[in-house]
Design a protein around this motif. Structure first.
Motif, mmCIF file in Angstrom:
data_model
loop_
_atom_site.group_PDB
_atom_site.id
_atom_site.type_symbol
_atom_site.label_atom_id
_atom_site.label_comp_id
_atom_site.label_asym_id
_atom_site.label_seq_id
_atom_site.Cartn_x
_atom_site.Cartn_y
_atom_site.Cartn_z
ATOM 1 N N PHE A 117 -1.407 21.833 -6.899
ATOM 2 C CA PHE A 117 -1.975 21.172 -5.887
ATOM 3 C C PHE A 117 -1.560 21.234 -4.763
ATOM 4 C CE2 PHE A 117 -4.153 18.077 -8.700
ATOM 5 C CZ PHE A 117 -3.250 18.096 -9.665
ATOM 6 N N SER A 118 -1.100 22.928 -4.477
ATOM 7 C CA SER A 118 -0.612 23.023 -3.015
ATOM 8 C C SER A 118 -1.368 23.156 -1.947
ATOM 9 C CB SER A 118 0.326 24.546 -3.346
ATOM 10 O OG SER A 118 -0.651 25.426 -3.617
ATOM 11 N N ASN A 119 -2.663 23.293 -2.220
ATOM 12 C CA ASN A 119 -3.748 23.345 -1.202
ATOM 13 C C ASN A 119 -4.459 22.018 -0.922
ATOM 14 O OD1 ASN A 119 -3.105 25.749 -0.333
ATOM 15 N ND2 ASN A 119 -4.225 26.890 -1.822
ATOM 16 N N SER A 120 -4.295 20.825 -1.769
ATOM 17 C CA SER A 120 -4.985 19.740 -1.651
ATOM 18 C C SER A 120 -3.860 18.719 -1.443
ATOM 19 C CB SER A 120 -5.639 19.370 -2.741
ATOM 20 O OG SER A 120 -5.172 19.137 -4.093
ATOM 21 N N ALA A 121 -4.114 17.386 -1.650
ATOM 22 C CA ALA A 121 -3.155 16.290 -1.567
ATOM 23 C C ALA A 121 -2.522 15.663 -2.860
ATOM 24 C CB ALA A 121 -3.858 15.120 -0.828
ATOM 25 N N MET A 122 -1.438 15.395 -2.578
ATOM 26 C CA MET A 122 -0.699 14.771 -3.701
ATOM 27 C C MET A 122 -0.340 13.547 -3.490
ATOM 28 S SD MET A 122 1.210 17.392 -6.397
ATOM 29 C CE MET A 122 1.152 15.795 -7.695
ATOM 30 N N ALA A 168 0.029 -3.855 -7.860
ATOM 31 C CA ALA A 168 0.473 -4.981 -8.359
ATOM 32 C C ALA A 168 -0.191 -5.978 -9.206
ATOM 33 C CB ALA A 168 1.210 -5.970 -7.211
ATOM 34 N N PRO A 169 0.095 -6.931 -10.009
ATOM 35 C CA PRO A 169 -0.714 -7.652 -10.887
ATOM 36 C C PRO A 169 -1.795 -8.336 -9.960
ATOM 37 C CG PRO A 169 1.693 -7.836 -11.722
ATOM 38 C CD PRO A 169 1.790 -7.350 -10.418
ATOM 39 N N GLY A 170 -3.052 -8.455 -10.553
ATOM 40 C CA GLY A 170 -3.839 -9.270 -9.662
ATOM 41 C C GLY A 170 -4.455 -8.353 -8.529
ATOM 42 N N LYS A 171 -3.875 -7.430 -8.058
ATOM 43 C CA LYS A 171 -4.249 -6.769 -6.822
ATOM 44 C C LYS A 171 -4.898 -5.418 -7.094
ATOM 45 C CE LYS A 171 -0.865 -9.269 -3.742
ATOM 46 N NZ LYS A 171 0.498 -8.735 -2.872
ATOM 47 N N GLU A 172 -5.479 -4.968 -5.978
ATOM 48 C CA GLU A 172 -5.975 -3.412 -6.094
ATOM 49 C C GLU A 172 -5.353 -2.636 -5.793
ATOM 50 O OE1 GLU A 172 -10.569 -4.723 -4.468
ATOM 51 O OE2 GLU A 172 -9.276 -3.336 -3.335
ATOM 52 N N ARG A 173 -5.489 -1.366 -6.499
ATOM 53 C CA ARG A 173 -4.732 -0.371 -6.206
ATOM 54 C C ARG A 173 -4.438 0.144 -4.747
ATOM 55 N NH1 ARG A 173 -4.810 4.656 -10.721
ATOM 56 N NH2 ARG A 173 -4.686 2.638 -11.758
ATOM 57 N N GLU A 174 -3.367 0.379 -4.166
ATOM 58 C CA GLU A 174 -3.289 0.699 -2.733
ATOM 59 C C GLU A 174 -2.251 1.952 -2.541
ATOM 60 O OE1 GLU A 174 -1.061 -2.369 -0.658
ATOM 61 O OE2 GLU A 174 0.907 -2.072 -1.615
ATOM 62 N N PHE A 175 -2.703 2.672 -1.594
ATOM 63 C CA PHE A 175 -2.123 3.712 -1.032
ATOM 64 C C PHE A 175 -0.542 3.506 -0.512
ATOM 65 C CE2 PHE A 175 -1.622 7.833 0.918
ATOM 66 C CZ PHE A 175 -1.056 7.669 2.414
ATOM 67 N N VAL A 176 0.312 4.374 -0.957
ATOM 68 C CA VAL A 176 1.538 4.385 -0.850
ATOM 69 C C VAL A 176 2.027 5.466 0.276
ATOM 70 C CG1 VAL A 176 4.067 4.246 -1.278
ATOM 71 C CG2 VAL A 176 2.228 3.065 -2.682
ATOM 72 N N ALA A 177 1.855 6.888 -0.021
ATOM 73 C CA ALA A 177 2.058 7.755 0.586
ATOM 74 C C ALA A 177 1.484 9.150 -0.006
ATOM 75 C CB ALA A 177 3.600 8.180 0.704
ATOM 76 N N ALA A 178 1.210 10.067 1.050
ATOM 77 C CA ALA A 178 0.486 11.355 0.450
ATOM 78 C C ALA A 178 1.093 12.439 1.381
ATOM 79 C CB ALA A 178 -0.858 11.438 0.808
#
Length: 121
Positions: free
Chosen positions: A29-34, A40-50
């Motif tokens: 994945f060296s040329n794209s993002a990781m 958390a329970p009951g919440k949507e998936r959220e961005f942390v870092a990239a």
């Protein structure tokens, strides 16, 4: 077959630290993002870092800026997240993602199974 496998989650007291790792196989994945996301329970998936592109530019959610550090080792095809000064609100399942280009979960093609992080107060 592309696989992302996270490790390093666990239970820690508030103010403590954890280091998450993600081992990728099947492609690089060296040329794209990781990135790291959390849910958390009951919440949507959220961005942390990239970390994005061959230049390795890093991006963080405001809620973790200054506390978390993302890094990538292209030679080993691994991604890490050093989490310091953890807070109870950081409690979530953390997911490694690859093949994306932004902070939006829908933009990522590959996902790990997730690792639980629990921060006690």
């Amino acid at each position: 077959q592309v696989q992302l496998v996270e490790s390093g989650g666990g239970l820690v007291q508030a103010g403590g630290s954890l280091r998450l790792s993600c081992a990728a196989s099947g492609r690089t994945f060296s040329n794209s993002a990781m990135g790291w996301f959390r849910q958390a329970p009951g919440k949507e998936r959220e961005f942390v870092a990239a970390v994005i592109g061959s230049g390795g530019s890093t991006y963080y959610a405001d809620s973790v800026k200054g506390r978390f550090t993302i890094s990538r080792d292209n030679a080993k095809n691994t991604l890490s997240l050093q989490m310091n000064s953890l807070k109870p609100e950081d409690t979530a399942v953390y997911y490694c993602a690859g093949g994306g280009w932004s902070s939006r979960p829908d933009d990522y093609d590959y996902w790990g199974q997730g690792t639980q992080v629990t921060v006690s107060s």
